[in-house]
Design an enzyme around this catalytic site. Structure first.
Site, PDB file in Angstrom:
ATOM      1  N   GLN A  52      57.004  41.825  65.875  1.00  0.00           N
ATOM      2  CA  GLN A  52      58.166  42.119  65.029  1.00  0.00           C
ATOM      3  C   GLN A  52      57.700  42.866  63.780  1.00  0.00           C
ATOM      4  O   GLN A  52      56.570  42.694  63.316  1.00  0.00           O
ATOM      5  CB  GLN A  52      58.910  40.843  64.628  1.00  0.00           C
ATOM      6  CG  GLN A  52      58.057  39.848  63.838  1.00  0.00           C
ATOM      7  CD  GLN A  52      58.832  38.678  63.261  1.00  0.00           C
ATOM      8  OE1 GLN A  52      60.054  38.687  63.265  1.00  0.00           O
ATOM      9  NE2 GLN A  52      58.125  37.692  62.736  1.00  0.00           N
ATOM     10  N   ARG A 108      59.520  19.712  63.332  1.00  0.00           N
ATOM     11  CA  ARG A 108      58.585  20.766  63.727  1.00  0.00           C
ATOM     12  C   ARG A 108      57.152  20.336  63.443  1.00  0.00           C
ATOM     13  O   ARG A 108      56.885  19.725  62.418  1.00  0.00           O
ATOM     14  CB  ARG A 108      58.886  22.034  62.900  1.00  0.00           C
ATOM     15  CG  ARG A 108      58.013  23.214  63.264  1.00  0.00           C
ATOM     16  CD  ARG A 108      58.369  24.444  62.435  1.00  0.00           C
ATOM     17  NE  ARG A 108      57.681  25.610  62.967  1.00  0.00           N
ATOM     18  CZ  ARG A 108      57.735  26.822  62.423  1.00  0.00           C
ATOM     19  NH1 ARG A 108      58.446  27.041  61.341  1.00  0.00           N
ATOM     20  NH2 ARG A 108      57.081  27.824  62.977  1.00  0.00           N
ATOM     21  N   LYS A 118      68.427  46.494  54.608  1.00  0.00           N
ATOM     22  CA  LYS A 118      69.118  45.203  54.635  1.00  0.00           C
ATOM     23  C   LYS A 118      68.795  44.377  53.387  1.00  0.00           C
ATOM     24  O   LYS A 118      67.630  44.277  52.982  1.00  0.00           O
ATOM     25  CB  LYS A 118      68.692  44.432  55.889  1.00  0.00           C
ATOM     26  CG  LYS A 118      69.626  43.295  56.260  1.00  0.00           C
ATOM     27  CD  LYS A 118      69.227  42.730  57.621  1.00  0.00           C
ATOM     28  CE  LYS A 118      70.106  41.562  58.011  1.00  0.00           C
ATOM     29  NZ  LYS A 118      69.677  40.990  59.302  1.00  0.00           N
ATOM     30  N   TYR A 145      62.001  28.010  51.850  1.00  0.00           N
ATOM     31  CA  TYR A 145      62.063  29.445  52.096  1.00  0.00           C
ATOM     32  C   TYR A 145      62.014  30.243  50.801  1.00  0.00           C
ATOM     33  O   TYR A 145      61.594  31.393  50.789  1.00  0.00           O
ATOM     34  CB  TYR A 145      63.298  29.789  52.947  1.00  0.00           C
ATOM     35  CG  TYR A 145      63.023  29.515  54.408  1.00  0.00           C
ATOM     36  CD1 TYR A 145      62.338  30.445  55.186  1.00  0.00           C
ATOM     37  CD2 TYR A 145      63.364  28.308  54.989  1.00  0.00           C
ATOM     38  CE1 TYR A 145      62.024  30.186  56.512  1.00  0.00           C
ATOM     39  CE2 TYR A 145      63.052  28.033  56.310  1.00  0.00           C
ATOM     40  CZ  TYR A 145      62.382  28.985  57.075  1.00  0.00           C
ATOM     41  OH  TYR A 145      62.063  28.727  58.375  1.00  0.00           O
ATOM     42  N   GLN A 146      62.407  29.624  49.695  1.00  0.00           N
ATOM     43  CA  GLN A 146      62.355  30.330  48.413  1.00  0.00           C
ATOM     44  C   GLN A 146      60.926  30.752  48.068  1.00  0.00           C
ATOM     45  O   GLN A 146      60.680  31.890  47.684  1.00  0.00           O
ATOM     46  CB  GLN A 146      62.923  29.435  47.293  1.00  0.00           C
ATOM     47  CG  GLN A 146      62.667  29.993  45.887  1.00  0.00           C
ATOM     48  CD  GLN A 146      63.803  29.734  44.915  1.00  0.00           C
ATOM     49  OE1 GLN A 146      64.838  29.204  45.271  1.00  0.00           O
ATOM     50  NE2 GLN A 146      63.608  30.132  43.666  1.00  0.00           N
ATOM     51  N   GLU A 205      46.979  -9.446  44.520  1.00  0.00           N
ATOM     52  CA  GLU A 205      47.665 -10.710  44.786  1.00  0.00           C
ATOM     53  C   GLU A 205      48.746 -11.055  43.784  1.00  0.00           C
ATOM     54  O   GLU A 205      48.848 -12.188  43.328  1.00  0.00           O
ATOM     55  CB  GLU A 205      46.668 -11.861  44.918  1.00  0.00           C
ATOM     56  CG  GLU A 205      45.847 -11.721  46.193  1.00  0.00           C
ATOM     57  CD  GLU A 205      45.049 -12.958  46.538  1.00  0.00           C
ATOM     58  OE1 GLU A 205      44.882 -13.824  45.677  1.00  0.00           O
ATOM     59  OE2 GLU A 205      44.566 -13.034  47.685  1.00  0.00           O
ATOM     60  N   ASP A 257      65.263  12.767  53.218  1.00  0.00           N
ATOM     61  CA  ASP A 257      65.804  13.781  54.122  1.00  0.00           C
ATOM     62  C   ASP A 257      64.732  14.021  55.185  1.00  0.00           C
ATOM     63  O   ASP A 257      63.548  14.067  54.874  1.00  0.00           O
ATOM     64  CB  ASP A 257      66.064  15.066  53.336  1.00  0.00           C
ATOM     65  CG  ASP A 257      66.861  16.067  54.156  1.00  0.00           C
ATOM     66  OD1 ASP A 257      68.019  16.332  53.799  1.00  0.00           O
ATOM     67  OD2 ASP A 257      66.317  16.582  55.156  1.00  0.00           O
ATOM     68  N   HIS A 259      68.821  28.629  58.580  1.00  0.00           N
ATOM     69  CA  HIS A 259      67.936  27.477  58.398  1.00  0.00           C
ATOM     70  C   HIS A 259      68.606  26.344  57.617  1.00  0.00           C
ATOM     71  O   HIS A 259      67.963  25.353  57.278  1.00  0.00           O
ATOM     72  CB  HIS A 259      66.650  27.904  57.688  1.00  0.00           C
ATOM     73  CG  HIS A 259      65.750  28.734  58.548  1.00  0.00           C
ATOM     74  ND1 HIS A 259      65.171  28.234  59.696  1.00  0.00           N
ATOM     75  CD2 HIS A 259      65.341  30.023  58.451  1.00  0.00           C
ATOM     76  CE1 HIS A 259      64.432  29.193  60.268  1.00  0.00           C
ATOM     77  NE2 HIS A 259      64.527  30.283  59.531  1.00  0.00           N
TER      78      HIS A 259
HETATM   79 ZN    ZN Z   1      68.070  18.171  56.261  1.00  0.00          ZN
END
Ligand code: ZN
Ligand code: ZN
Lengths: 722, 722
Positions: free
Chosen positions: A129, A425, A181, A241-242, A652, A420, A400
């Protein structure tokens, strides 16, 4: 702007300039972080240069040999180029030149990559790609710039004409839809092509990289800066992703700053790029990013992309708070800014970075909801251990994104407490679905029930439709942080047809108590009757419930059949009587946590464990409980999360293993929500002003025949003496 | 020996002497660890002295208010006494004196403790059992010794006559069965009474403490030294109880050394007490004790008892390896030896402590089997991260012992990989069965199936009978450590009637491979046909099996009905075909582990998860798999455990996620076991000499028509060139 590109441009002059190099050459002879890093990288490059050079004919897709080899090559060329500049040893330049020439021999005859996706609009030649091809160019053009002064004219001609220019043209004119884009893939392409323009004196390329192929301004790097982040520098897909998207932005921007300072690129959109770097840091707890949406949970502030970001941010601002982060990152970049960071750290100039309670507006206008962070911060807080709430009345975040409108997470003492799942993955582990996102990422991790927010009729938000999700987003009703704590409210009426979800979360400091508590008011109203589920996924071992459980001790069945429910075993259930219903667990950090719910006798609690319908053992077997109300048009889930005590079996001792909450009451007066909390033998009144506008937040009200005044969204009153 | 107690004995003169005190007083004025510790303890004592003094009438059992108060009191008296000695500030002595006088007022009228167990032979008065009373005396007599010089004659008279002497008599003449018993409870009693004898000039008490009430030598402290440890200093119940048992031994011994050096107490039984301290350290991995038998897993070398032990050991020997441990313990004791440790650490004199591969003989003669440790140690090993095997052909270990004959554990890169559950207990957490051992400790944690050893017919070793277990123990066939690795073999024929279990484990260095591998040969022979199960409890996430699994994905049932099986859910099963059967998991340390079993097609694999029949969520939901052979008289379980690769999602790389083993073959030639391992494209032959005696271990054998020679129990031959 075009005029600033002289015919005989200096080299190097992208992220690192020839002036930087002079200072860097001095620094490698002085003991310190910079010299150490240089020596380490040099040794690494030396070792790699011992291996036979390989520029194989492209064949394999992601993860395969030729794919990985070409990735290693661009990194190695960049590193060797930098070592050449610093050591001034020609052998490193020769190595880079040889490899570039091999690439120049290979490229002209290359067809599109054999492993490309058919009908794809963005194939590469070295890679399947063009995204990878653009990354290749970003590194390789810098490597070329670094060794340029060691090249003779025929080498320059061959490398530029047979390799770099064709690649740049392939990635721009050759793929207009990708190049134009407004998308993070476009950022890599424009960064590569624009930097190639600087190095090879093609000012038109720079213009096109900045304004799109037609120089219309509808695409290109500047439009990307305008569109891909919110005004506060939040990237729609979330922090995981940021930090990835950030890298080509800061790299290209730094090159623009060095070549065309008059563009004031870092001042664009009120200093957007610096805000984006800063926001990426804020989106972390104890060094790890908040794992919203598709996110690998071990990613954090020490990722290489953010190391570059912080380095550039410090270079631009000299803000010593960035040094605190650089210190935690513990990696020095060999660049002009990297030298500044290294020297400043050597001089121990770091000051504590200030993490804040903040609402980051979502969407490019900042008005598509918000991602909210609340921190129980005091003067000398250790930010890595304070109570922190992440609240998410935020937009979908594209492909995502997870279907988790209004979800929340809770952190304390370094750990996730209300969690969360992140992405399902195992990155690059071949046996786990080739290392890609697992099928369970779709069937579980993205589903609403995998989150800590309301699920209606066991159906996922937006019916799991990404397009609908992207087109609709919550409203941030309000956000305020003051001495009493932080409060925020959001709502959405499009997640389910005819259902409005409204949630108010507050992280509240109760005077005299060591830890802040989290208040959660989740109101669901609908036209028709529904089943409402509110899951809470906790990290730890269940210690006790103050109501009897009916355990499925001798056989287990899944909680439901689809939308994520099929992956949860139902371990036990109960319907607590009217009053308080407590669930206590013990986290690995050695602290206890109790969720106290105020119930009316109509909420069932379903205790779950992940792992059903998981034949390949792909899921982590995490725990949760679902509060369920059936057949209802309206319900308010009210609860309080309380950190308490300490479990130290090594020394303890065990302190306050039991919840100290003895009372919880909720009433409303006009727009005021009044929550009375009895805890640790004290009583408090927490008041939240739910007014629709921020106009008239100063008000008075009566409580127990006393007149109290409120100024703002949140206040706490001590009731002990009443 | 009696003559050495002068009428005007010096004070203090137990663990800390007046000579020590002189040096310690100097040290608190010099910056360093000792002064820091002193200031911290002083601040703590100051704060506690602000609270009202409470010497309540005894009422509550363990964990209750009066119980905990009296425990805090003796600790506080001891600390305040030490602060008095060092600060020379009378207020600390006055505080201790006041409290002692309050105790002296209380004691004469006290009946036996109301919460004592009825018919018990060892009730206390301050506490429900006399064990706590003896601990009280050990601390209180030291506190008294520390403040003695500040007391007037009438105070001395009152405290000695009304309190200390009666308590000492109660714990000796008053409870002969406990005092004379060769048991760790007896050690506390003899330590308290003996130290009281030194302080109050009662030489007869010292004699009785050393030789029993009749001075027969059949009981008493010296007999305890002789009986309660093996000759190598191993304590029968395992390291968790060893560090606890150690404390009164080293405390009393140090007092004896200071008062009667001519007894050479630390030289008794070839220096047994020093060996016991040293062995306690050896019984750890990455700072934590091996969690065999009833053990809280977070206990490790930083427990206060071992801090005292290491401090005394360094004081006696000056061995700088102990400083390495002291550094990890990060606690300084305010004593003469503590000062030596603090000064040495300030001077950075620590050298790496040497962890070893060793077989600790079990039982007081050292011949009741052994506890075996194997470490893949090289010159510059980081002991906290090397591959380590714990192998347990050891004795039962009394009431806290688990039925786990010949079990093993595996450690690597800091973590447990093949694990032992330890004790089922949440120490001091009231909601979890009052903080005591949970019912699941009996129903699961002690059972054989909870361990990594063979279970016959789903029945626990010795039919779960502690007495039978204590009366029978395995044989250590052999143990050898050499450059090829470490090998050990043990057997037992009494765990099941008519069944012999024999296991050989080896941790083997394969030249050219980064990590050692563990070989496991488990041979079961029996008169009748049985079902044989060999569980392996692993820590981590299952990555893959190289054989197809049949998953119980939509409903779960327990594996069995009793003996621990009722607590395990059956998640999946399979019967791999003849050849290699691999199971790979990923540990939290980021490494992969593959167990490769050599199977004949008759072993089923049952994949399990803990948590069935656990209505109170008391168990951790850990994973394992059971290899099962049915209806057989003989079976050899053969397998290889291989650490490999690295999973680093933060840095986005994954290395060698797949096992590199391509072949495993087992043959025998006379007494030689020959294991051929094909791994990472190399071939090795591992040979284990299983000869019954160590007499004739030098031998020759033929392999692939080549004559090879063997000298010892274990050798590795590289076969690459064949
Ligand atoms: Zn989530
Ligand atoms: Zn055990």
């Amino acid at each position: 702007a075009m005029s600033s590109l002289g015919v005989n441009a200096k080299h190097p002059n992208l992220v690192t300039t020839s002036e930087d190099v002079q200072l860097m050459r001095d620094a490698i002879n002085v003991e310190g972080r910079f010299a150490t890093t240089y020596k380490k990288l040099k040794a690494q490059v030396d070792a790699q240069m011992q291996q036979p050079m390989a520029v194989p004919v492209p064949k394999d897709g992601g993860g395969g040999y030729t794919h990985e080899r070409h990735k290693k090559n661009y990194q190695l060329m960049y590193n060797a180029g930098m070592i050449y500049q610093l050591s001034q040893d020609e052998k490193y330049a020769d190595f880079v030149t040889d490899m570039l020439l091999q690439y120049a021999n290979l490229y002209p005859n290359l067809p599109l990559h054999p492993a490309r996706k058919m009908k794809s609009q963005n194939p590469g030649k070295f890679f399947w790609q063009s995204l990878n091809e653009a990354v290749w160019l970003v590194y390789t053009i810098q490597a070329y710039d670094l060794v340029y002064n060691a090249l003779n004219a025929s080498e320059i001609k061959k490398i530029e004409q047979e390799l770099l220019k064709p690649v740049a043209l392939f990635l721009s004119e050759g793929q207009p839809s990708t190049f134009n884009k407004v998308h993070n893939h476009g950022t890599w392409a424009t960064a590569g092509v624009g930097m190639a323009g600087f190095v090879m004196n093609e000012p038109e390329w720079v213009e096109k990289a900045l304004y799109d192929l037609q120089k219309s301004g509808k695409g290109g790097f500047l439009k990307q800066i305008e569109q891909l982040f919110s005004p506060q520098g939040y990237y729609n897909e979330g922090p995981y992703y940021q930090r990835y998207a950030l890298f080509p932005f800061v790299t290209f921007a730094k090159a623009i700053e060095n070549n065309q300072p008059e563009r004031k690129i870092f001042e664009q959109r009120n200093g957007l790029l610096l805000k984006a770097i800063n926001t990426t840091i804020q989106l972390s707890y104890n060094g790890l990013f908040f794992p919203i949406n598709d996110a690998i949970k071990s990613k954090g502030i020490d990722t290489i992309e953010l190391v570059h970001g912080v380095t550039i941010a410090y270079g631009l601002t000299g803000n010593t708070g960035y040094l605190d982060i650089a210190q935690q990152q513990d990696q020095i970049i060999l660049s002009g800014d990297g030298l500044k960071v290294a020297k400043a750290l050597d001089k121990k100039l770091a000051t504590p970075y200030q993490f804040k309670s903040v609402a980051f507006g979502d969407g490019n206008d900042g008005k598509q909801g918000a991602l909210v962070i609340m921190r129980s911060v005091t003067e000398d807080s250790d930010f890595n251990s304070t109570q922190t709430v992440l609240y998410k009345p935020a937009a979908q975040g594209l492909g995502h994104g997870h279907f988790d409108k209004l979800t929340w997470q809770f952190y304390d003492a370094g750990n996730e407490i209300v969690s969360d799942y992140g992405a399902a993955r195992f990155l690059n582990v071949e046996a786990k679905f080739g290392g890609r996102y697992l099928p369970e990422n779709e069937t579980y991790a993205k589903q609403t029930v995998a989150h800590n927010t309301v699920v209606v009729d066991e159906t996922t938000h937006f019916n799991e439709n990404v397009e609908v999700g992207n087109a609709n987003y919550p409203t941030l009703n309000y956000f305020e942080t003051n001495n009493f704590g932080t409060v925020s409210s959001g709502k959405i009426s499009t997640a389910y047809e005819g259902v409005e979800l409204e949630r108010t979360l507050a992280l509240v400091n109760l005077p005299g108590l060591d830890n802040a508590v989290a208040l959660d008011l989740f109101n669901v109203t609908s036209d028709d009757k529904h089943q409402l589920d509110l899951p809470l996924h906790y990290h730890g071992q269940l210690i006790e419930t103050d109501f009897p459980l009916v355990g499925n001790t001798n056989s287990l069945k899944p909680v439901g059949a689809k939308n994520g429910y099929q992956h949860m075993w139902l371990k036990a259930q109960a319907t607590p009587e009217q009053g308080l219903a407590k669930v206590t667990w013990l986290n690995e950090n050695g602290r206890f946590y109790t969720q106290t719910s105020l119930v009316k006798g109509n909420e069932s609690f379903l205790f779950t464990q992940l792992g059903a319908n998981d034949p390949n053992f792909n899921l982590r077997n995490e725990h949760g409980f679902i509060r369920r109300v059936e057949n209802t048009k309206q319900h308010k889930f009210i609860s309080l999360l309380e950190p308490h005590g300490l479990y130290n079996p090594s020394k303890e001792f065990t302190l306050e293993a039991a919840s100290r909450v003895s009372g919880l009451a909720f009433t409303e007066q006009d727009q005021l929500a009044l929550i009375k909390i009895d805890i640790a033998e004290r009583s408090y009144l927490v008041v939240i002003n739910q007014a629709e506008t921020d106009q008239k937040l100063t008000t008075e009200f009566k409580y127990n025949n006393k007149t109290l005044s409120l100024n703002g969204r949140l206040a706490v009153y001590e009731l002990n003496n009443q």
